[in-house]
Design a protein around this motif. Structure first.
Motif, PDB file in Angstrom:
ATOM      1  N   ARG A 224      13.114  -2.077  12.778  1.00 25.71           N
ATOM      2  CA  ARG A 224      14.023  -3.114  12.289  1.00 25.71           C
ATOM      3  C   ARG A 224      13.402  -4.495  12.479  1.00 25.71           C
ATOM      4  O   ARG A 224      13.608  -5.399  11.687  1.00 25.71           O
ATOM      5  N   LEU A 225      12.640  -4.645  13.572  1.00 24.50           N
ATOM      6  CA  LEU A 225      11.957  -5.915  13.821  1.00 24.50           C
ATOM      7  C   LEU A 225      10.715  -6.046  12.961  1.00 24.50           C
ATOM      8  O   LEU A 225      10.410  -7.125  12.459  1.00 24.50           O
ATOM      9  N   ARG A 226       9.990  -4.969  12.825  1.00 29.38           N
ATOM     10  CA  ARG A 226       8.745  -4.977  12.052  1.00 29.38           C
ATOM     11  C   ARG A 226       8.689  -3.717  11.199  1.00 29.38           C
ATOM     12  O   ARG A 226       8.240  -2.666  11.667  1.00 29.38           O
ATOM     13  N   PRO A 227       9.134  -3.788   9.963  1.00 26.58           N
ATOM     14  CA  PRO A 227       9.104  -2.613   9.084  1.00 26.58           C
ATOM     15  C   PRO A 227       7.691  -2.048   8.964  1.00 26.58           C
ATOM     16  O   PRO A 227       6.703  -2.771   9.047  1.00 26.58           O
ATOM     17  N   GLY A 228       7.619  -0.725   8.803  1.00 27.01           N
ATOM     18  CA  GLY A 228       6.339  -0.066   8.582  1.00 27.01           C
ATOM     19  C   GLY A 228       5.590   0.327   9.842  1.00 27.01           C
ATOM     20  O   GLY A 228       4.458   0.795   9.762  1.00 27.01           O
TER      21      GLY A 228
END
Length: 182
Positions: A148-152
């Motif tokens: 959620r903070l850093r997609p992928g």
């Protein structure tokens, strides 16, 4: 993390047997309390609540008696065994692998002992499998929240709190530099 087994001479086979502690349930005594008492008397180990593994009729063709089986987790050495002189036992501590070998190679020949230990082994294996499943589920949740903070992000990306300055939140828990929970 080890199995508490007793080695004792059995007159019927005129030899030593390996088996869990056990004995007679006294008049009016609950089987679980008898299991705890016998463990303490024969091995000096106690503690942990007895968990029922069921029961069986050892020989219903000749007798109506019932054998009850219990698993007592977390037992610790509390005292020296208090066996009567005609019931000398020697405590043997076995790891999982050693117990499996003793069962598979026929070193444990007492039928009721084999039933008890097989049921206990199956119960502990099921508990460990449930714990592994819960750990996997928790790891998936942590990864989903980190994404959620850093997609992928991949699981390998979530290794160090130093890579995520935005994770200085006290709700994020790291163990040995690995994101362990939220």
């Amino acid at each position: 993390g080890r199995w508490i087994i007793v080695e004792q001479h059995r007159h019927g086979v005129d030899g030593l047997t390996l088996e869990p502690a056990g004995g007679i349930v006294d008049e009016g005594e609950e089987p679980g309390l008898a299991a705890s008492r016998e463990l303490l008397e024969e091995t000096g180990y106690g503690g942990g609540a007895p968990r029922s593994l069921g029961s069986c009729h050892p020989n219903p063709a000749l007798s109506a008696n019932r054998a009850h089986f219990f698993l007592i987790d977390g037992a610790r050495k509390e005292c020296e065994p208090a066996c009567p002189p005609d019931e000398l036992t020697h405590v043997v501590l076995l790891g999982d692998e050693d117990l499996d070998v003793a069962l598979s190679q026929g070193r444990i020949t007492h039928a009721l002992a084999e039933i008890a230990l097989t049921r206990a082994r199956r119960e502990t294996s099921a508990v460990l499998a449930r714990l592994a499943s819960l750990e996997h589920h928790q790891a998936e949740r942590v990864l989903a929240l980190a994404r959620r903070l850093r997609p992928g992000l991949s699981p390998e990306d979530v290794l160090s709190p130093h890579d995520f300055p935005e994770l200085a939140d006290p709700d994020w828990a790291f163990e040995d530099g690995v994101l362990a929970g939220i």
